[in-house]
Write a protein that holds these residues in place. Structure first.
Motif, PDB file in Angstrom:
ATOM      1  N   LEU A   4       0.806  -1.223   0.000  1.00  0.00           N
ATOM      2  CA  LEU A   4       0.000   0.000   0.000  1.00  0.00           C
ATOM      3  C   LEU A   4       0.840   1.275   0.000  1.00  0.00           C
ATOM      4  CD1 LEU A   4      -2.923  -0.838   2.464  1.00  0.00           C
ATOM      5  CD2 LEU A   4      -2.954  -0.809  -0.033  1.00  0.00           C
ATOM      6  N   ALA A  21      -0.117   3.338  -2.920  1.00  0.00           N
ATOM      7  CA  ALA A  21      -1.556   3.387  -3.206  1.00  0.00           C
ATOM      8  C   ALA A  21      -2.111   4.766  -2.874  1.00  0.00           C
ATOM      9  CB  ALA A  21      -2.276   2.313  -2.387  1.00  0.00           C
ATOM     10  N   TRP A  30      -4.230   7.367  -0.985  1.00  0.00           N
ATOM     11  CA  TRP A  30      -4.858   7.446   0.332  1.00  0.00           C
ATOM     12  C   TRP A  30      -5.818   8.637   0.318  1.00  0.00           C
ATOM     13  CZ3 TRP A  30      -3.307   4.412   4.748  1.00  0.00           C
ATOM     14  CH2 TRP A  30      -2.294   3.494   4.470  1.00  0.00           C
ATOM     15  N   ALA A  80      -6.543   3.626   2.529  1.00  0.00           N
ATOM     16  CA  ALA A  80      -6.229   3.117   1.192  1.00  0.00           C
ATOM     17  C   ALA A  80      -6.668   1.661   1.152  1.00  0.00           C
ATOM     18  CB  ALA A  80      -4.733   3.229   0.905  1.00  0.00           C
ATOM     19  N   LYS A 140      -6.849  -2.020  -1.503  1.00  0.00           N
ATOM     20  CA  LYS A 140      -6.407  -2.674  -2.739  1.00  0.00           C
ATOM     21  C   LYS A 140      -6.781  -4.146  -2.682  1.00  0.00           C
ATOM     22  CE  LYS A 140      -2.277  -2.551  -5.666  1.00  0.00           C
ATOM     23  NZ  LYS A 140      -0.858  -2.113  -5.713  1.00  0.00           N
TER      24      LYS A 140
END
Length: 438
Positions: A261, A264, A266, A284, A286
C-alpha cells in the motif's frame, strides 16, 4: 431499589426463569442480576447478598458456584433476546478478549499473560468475548475462559478448578472464538460480518475457517503480513538444468502489507459522527491475494506461502501518524467508506467490556472454579442486555414523541442511543458511559 424498575426486571427475565425451570433458582437469578445492576462498589456474592436482604450469602453462593444446573438454556435465552434487540444482516459479530487482573495462582486460568486493558503482561484471567452490535448498540453474547498451557498441561490444577473434561485440552483464542461462533450461529443469531483485531486476524486458520463457513469478515493484521497482487498467476517454471519442475509457482513475489500500500492512493474518509464531530482518517484499499496458501519452496527464496483467497487489503493512517492494516473478504465492489466503517465498528466491544467490569462487576468474582466464573460472567451479560433493552425502549419512546430539537440536544435514534443519548434512569442503574475511542 426502585420497585417499578425491579418489577420491569422480573418481567424481562421471564424467559430466562422459564429456561432455569427451578423455583429456587428462579428466585436467585433475579436477585443476582439485580445485585449486579444495583448500587454498591463491589459486585461479588457477599456484598450483594448483604445489600439485598431477601436472600443470604449461602443461597447466592450455591446458585453461582455449587448448584448442579446447566447454563446452556440461559445462554440460548440470552442469544434470543440479543437477536431480537440488534440481530440482522446489518449487525456485526465482534470477536475480542478481555483480561481480569488477579492476585495469586489458584483462580482458574490465572497466569502471567498479556492484558490488553493494561497494555502489558500481568497476572490475570483472559476471556474470549463475542459481542453482537448494530450501529452503536452492543450486546455481549459470549465470554469463554482461555486456559494457558501452564493450566492445560497440569491435570491437578484442572481438576481442582473443576474444568470440564472436554475443555482441558489446550485451545488457542482463535479456536475458542470459532467454537463460540458455531454455538451462536446454531442458536440462530443473525449478523452480517465478523470483526476481530490483529490478535485473531494474524491467524490464517482463523480467517480461512470463517470463509469456509461462508461468513464475511474484516480483521486486523500485522504490517508485515505477506500478500500477492490480485492478478498473480500460477505458472509452470522451465528448468534450466536438472530435473523438470513438478509444481507451479506464482509469477509474482509476495510483499508485506505495508509495502503493497506504500504507493496506493490514500484519501480522507469519515465513517460516523462522534461526540466531538465527524470521525475521520486517511484510508487506502487494494485487492490482493493473501499469502496463506500451502508453503512451497520457490527457487532461492526458500519456503513461501502460495496465494490464497482474494481479499481487500486496507490501510488506515491516523492523525497521530500511526498506520494500521486490515484484511477483509467483503465483496470486490465494496466502497472505501463501507470498508472503513466495518473496520472501525469493532471499537464498540471495548465499551461493553469496560461497562461489564466497571459497572456490572465482571471482574469482581472471588471464586476459583470454572463453573462459578462462567456463571458469574453469564449473569453480567444478562444484566447488560437488560440495561440495553431499557435504553432502546426509552430511545424508541423519545423518537415516537419528539420534542423541538435544540443545538445542545443529542440524537434519539435507538441505534445510536447508548453513546449519543443520555436519559434519566433510576439511581440503581449505571450510566453506561462509553470509553474514549481509539
Amino acid at each position: 431499589m426502585d420497585e417499578t424498575w425491579k418489577a420491569d426486571l422480573e418481567r424481562w427475565l421471564s424467559p430466562f426463569l422459564d429456561a432455569l425451570g427451578h423455583k429456587v433458582r428462579a428466585r436467585m437469578c433475579p436477585a443476582y442480576v439485580a445485585g449486579l445492576i444495583g448500587a454498591g462498589d463491589r459486585k461479588s456474592v457477599q456484598p450483594m447478598a448483604a445489600r439485598d436482604g431477601g436472600v443470604n450469602y449461602d443461597q447466592l453462593h450455591h446458585f453461582i458456584v455449587g448448584g448442579a444446573w446447566d447454563s446452556a438454556p440461559l445462554e440460548k435465552a440470552l442469544l434470543t433476546e440479543a437477536d431480537r434487540m440488534v440481530g440482522g444482516t446489518g449487525a456485526w459479530l465482534i470477536v475480542d478478549d478481555t483480561a481480569l487482573p488477579k492476585k495469586g495462582e489458584h483462580s482458574v486460568g490465572v497466569a502471567p499473560q498479556y492484558a490488553s486493558a493494561l497494555g502489558k503482561n500481568a497476572n490475570c484471567q483472559t476471556l474470549v468475548s463475542l459481542t453482537l452490535a448494530c450501529g452503536e448498540v452492543p450486546v455481549m453474547v459470549g465470554l469463554q475462559l482461555f486456559l494457558p498451557e501452564s493450566w492445560s498441561s497440569d491435570p491437578v490444577r484442572l481438576a481442582s478448578a473443576g474444568v470440564p473434561a472436554d475443555r482441558r485440552i489446550y485451545r488457542t483464542k482463535p479456536d475458542i472464538a470459532l467454537a463460540e461462533i458455531d454455538r451462536v450461529r446454531a442458536a440462530g443469531l443473525r449478523f452480517g460480518c465478523v470483526l476481530a483485531d490483529a490478535g485473531y486476524g494474524l491467524s490464517a486458520p482463523f480467517r480461512q475457517a470463517l470463509s469456509e463457513r461462508g461468513l464475511r469478515w474484516a480483521v486486523g493484521i500485522p504490517f508485515k503480513q505477506k500478500v500477492y497482487p490480485a492478478g498473480v498467476a500460477m505458472i509452470f517454471p522451465v528448468a534450466g538444468r536438472g530435473r523438470p519442475r513438478k509444481r507451479h509457482i506464482p509469477d509474482a513475489t509476495s510483499m508485506s502489507a505495508q509495502a503493497m500500500l506504500e504507493k496506493a492512493p490514500w484519501r480522507k474518509v469519515s465513517w460516523r459522527r462522534g461526540t466531538k464531530g465527524r470521525l475521520q482518517a486517511r484510508f487506502a484499499a487494494k485487492r490482493v491475494r493473501v499469502a496463506d496458501g500451502p508453503p512451497q519452496r520457490i527457487g532461492t527464496m526458500g519456503a513461501q506461502h502460495l496465494p490464497g483467497e482474494e481479499v481487500w487489503l486496507i490501510g488506515e493512517l491516523r492523525s497521530t501518524g500511526e498506520r494500521k492494516y486490515y484484511l477483509s473478504n467483503l465483496p470486490a465492489g465494496t466502497s472505501l467508506t463501507r470498508l472503513a466503517g466495518a473496520i472501525k465498528a469493532r471499537w464498540i466491544c471495548e465499551q461493553a467490556h469496560q461497562q461489564l467490569k466497571e459497572e456490572l462487576g465482571l471482574d469482581h468474582f472471588e471464586g476459583r472454579s470454572w463453573t462459578g466464573l462462567h456463571r458469574h460472567a453469564l449473569m453480567t451479560m444478562i444484566a447488560y442486555a437488560f440495561l440495553q433493552s431499557r435504553r432502546l425502549k426509552q430511545a424508541t419512546r423519545e423518537k415516537n414523541n419528539p420534542r423541538p430539537a435544540t443545538a445542545a440536544e443529542p440524537s434519539s435514534d435507538p441505534r445510536s442511543y447508548p453513546r449519543q443519548t443520555r436519559t434519566a434512569t433510576p439511581n440503581a442503574m449505571p450510566a453506561l458511559s462509553p470509553p474514549a475511542q481509539s
